[in-house]
Scaffold this active site. Structure first.
Site, mmCIF file in Angstrom:
data_model
loop_
_atom_site.group_PDB
_atom_site.id
_atom_site.type_symbol
_atom_site.label_atom_id
_atom_site.label_comp_id
_atom_site.label_asym_id
_atom_site.label_seq_id
_atom_site.Cartn_x
_atom_site.Cartn_y
_atom_site.Cartn_z
ATOM 1 N N GLY A 220 0.826 -1.194 0.000
ATOM 2 C CA GLY A 220 0.000 0.000 0.000
ATOM 3 C C GLY A 220 0.863 1.248 0.000
ATOM 4 N N SER A 221 0.329 2.310 0.556
ATOM 5 C CA SER A 221 1.006 3.614 0.475
ATOM 6 C C SER A 221 2.247 3.721 1.346
ATOM 7 C CB SER A 221 0.022 4.727 0.827
ATOM 8 O OG SER A 221 -0.954 4.855 -0.195
ATOM 9 N N THR A 222 2.540 2.735 2.207
ATOM 10 C CA THR A 222 3.824 2.790 2.920
ATOM 11 C C THR A 222 4.982 2.664 1.942
ATOM 12 O OG1 THR A 222 3.838 0.408 3.397
ATOM 13 C CG2 THR A 222 2.830 1.859 5.042
#
Length: 523
Positions: A220-222
């Site tokens: 994801g956005s990590t």
């Protein structure tokens, strides 16, 4: 000698030769296999005839051997069994060994060659030989806080915490957990009934799965932490304006994305009113703003238009992805950016990779390593779980020394990224405010949230993985890095209130960081 007697003598000689050869084959060739066969009861009795060494956390034994009055002389017992189960594993007559019980078995059982002198001394003096002990790096306070927060939320997921300066693993929790005491029972019936009673709905991948180290999820956005580091390294500055449209077509196109997201079109977080703009009223945003608000279109355009695939891949590898398999000493699943030929030849795949989708897969341990490297001014240390191996008399057999894994970035880039990840926590557009710590003097938190589409759908809804990776500095010094992955449900209860899972993962991280800081000099 007459002919009949000669024939009998030859036959007897051949039989004796056959017996001799068979005895040598059984004793020499097959001896080891027979000695170690699971059905060899003498081996089982010998294995349980002496106490195994202890597994220790913060000076207290979490796994010990208790003397019994039955045929197997010692029973393995675990204090706070489910709390530490993903790390200790189990020691079972029916299911063998796992976790530290398996990885450190030579020390714990006393069979390690370094314990030969100790064992010989015990035999000569009439004492029962004992196994050595293993001291783990875990912080009891961080471990308890992580387990309590995840279980209170009813979450299926994992938490990993690291000391950024050494790589020592401070917490490793996987929920739902299991009770290793049940599996350590000397009763096969008790063990099998416990195994059979496990609810497959709670443990869809198996009851003993260690999500902290052995499950890989879409990042994801990590993953935008990696893309940001690559962009900074390439010369893009935090305040530089980058393209941040409401819709981005990596392969060419214009207008809103189709309802089914076909054609490779990328958009930002979707609300009831539709996909959000990154910077309201503008098709651009600064790199800092795009990271704080977590704009998918900005990072997709950045990866496709401004960065080389090699720059992104090299940066990911510097953080630990696509490297050698970690042994901590438990084996860790490999984290990966995915096949490079795919993102090299398909701009849509590269755009999706830029916000942690497509073929990106990471473990919670790897996600904690991202934050640890940023907090430690770009230096990524090798994670480790065993602090010391000790002889029965508590003299050290080995002490783990921190080792460098890689220089993930320069201190200058790390400093820029720290400032940017701080905005994720405190800026109005930031998505990680739930992790902020305001009641401990000198503590500064930075982080990154993420929501990853797994493609898994339950009867009620889709089941994204919600992430938080971040760190706490105290008086400018890195103290702890944490990654939280929550698998199930779009809404969880944290602190008695229903929160979005992005806030839930942030608040779990805050609970872990706060507990550790208070136990280690916090006010």
């Amino acid at each position: 000698m007459n002919k009949p007697i000669r024939k009998v003598a030859i036959a007897l000689g051949l039989l004796l030769l056959a017996i001799f050869l068979n005895l040598n084959f059984v004793q020499v060739v097959k001896g080891s296999d027979l000695r170690n066969h699971s059905g060899n009861r003498r081996v089982l009795l010998a294995e349980y005839a002496e106490p195994r060494g202890q597994i220790v956390v913060d000076g207290s034994a979490i796994a010990t051997s208790k003397q019994t009055s039955d045929e197997l002389k010692y029973l393995r017992t675990y204090s706070n069994g489910p709390l530490y189960a993903p790390v200790t594993g189990y020691y079972s007559i029916a299911y063998d060994k796992s976790g530290i019980e398996d990885a450190e078995d030579p020390v714990l059982s006393g069979s390690d060659s370094r314990l030969f002198g100790s064992n010989l001394s015990d035999l000569l003096t009439g004492r029962n030989p004992k196994g050595g002990s293993v001291e783990l790096t875990l912080s009891a306070d961080a471990q308890k806080a992580a387990y309590a927060a995840l279980t209170a939320a009813g979450a299926r997921g994992a938490v990993v915490a690291l000391d950024p300066t050494t790589g020592a693993i401070l917490a490793a929790v996987s929920t739902p957990s299991f009770d290793p005491n049940k599996l350590a029972s000397h009763s096969y019936d008790v063990q099998s009934k416990y195994w059979d009673s496990v609810d497959p709905n709670k443990y869809p991948e198996g009851p003993m799965l260690n999500r902290a180290f052995n499950t890989t999820y879409p990042a994801g956005s990590t993953f935008k932490v990696i893309v940001t580091a690559a962009a900074l390294k390439a010369g893009i500055t935090p305040d530089q304006k980058i393209d941040a449209p409401q819709y981005y077509w990596p392969t060419g196109g214009s207008g809103p994305c189709p309802a089914d997201d076909s054609g490779g079109c990328i958009h930002n977080f979707t609300t009831s009113a539709g996909p959000e703009e990154c910077q309201p009223g503008s098709a651009t945003a600064t790199l800092t703003y795009a990271l704080a608000k977590s704009c998918n279109t900005a990072f997709a355009a950045l990866a496709v238009e401004d960065l080389k695939v090699s720059e992104l891949a090299d940066q990911a590898k510097a953080f630990g992805l696509d490297g050698d398999q970690l042994q901590i000493p438990l084996p860790v699943a490999e984290s990966t950016i995915g096949p490079l030929d795919v993102i090299t030849n398909d701009p849509a795949a590269l755009g999706q990779t830029a916000f942690g989708q497509r073929n990106v897969r990471v473990t919670p341990l790897q996600d904690a390593m991202l934050a640890a490297a940023v907090a430690n001014n770009g230096t990524l240390m090798t994670p480790f779980l065993v602090n010391k191996e000790l002889a029965p008399n508590l003299s050290p057999l080995s002490v783990t020394s921190p080792t460098l894994l890689d220089m993930a970035m320069t201190p200058q880039v790390a400093g820029q990224l720290q400032d940017m990840m701080r905005q994720v926590i405190v800026a109005p557009e930031g998505t990680g405010s739930g992790a902020n710590i305001t009641d401990l003097p000198g503590v500064v938190v930075g982080g990154k949230t993420g929501t990853a589409d797994t493609g898994v759908t339950s009867a009620a809804n889709s089941e994204p993985v919600n992430w938080f990776t971040g760190y706490a500095l105290r008086d400018g010094q890195p103290k702890i890095a944490v990654a939280v992955a929550i698998e199930n449900s779009n809404e969880l209860k944290v602190g008695g209130a229903v929160q979005s899972t992005t806030q839930a993962s942030s608040q779990v991280a805050r609970a872990v960081m706060e507990a550790y800081l208070r136990a280690n000099g916090g006010d």
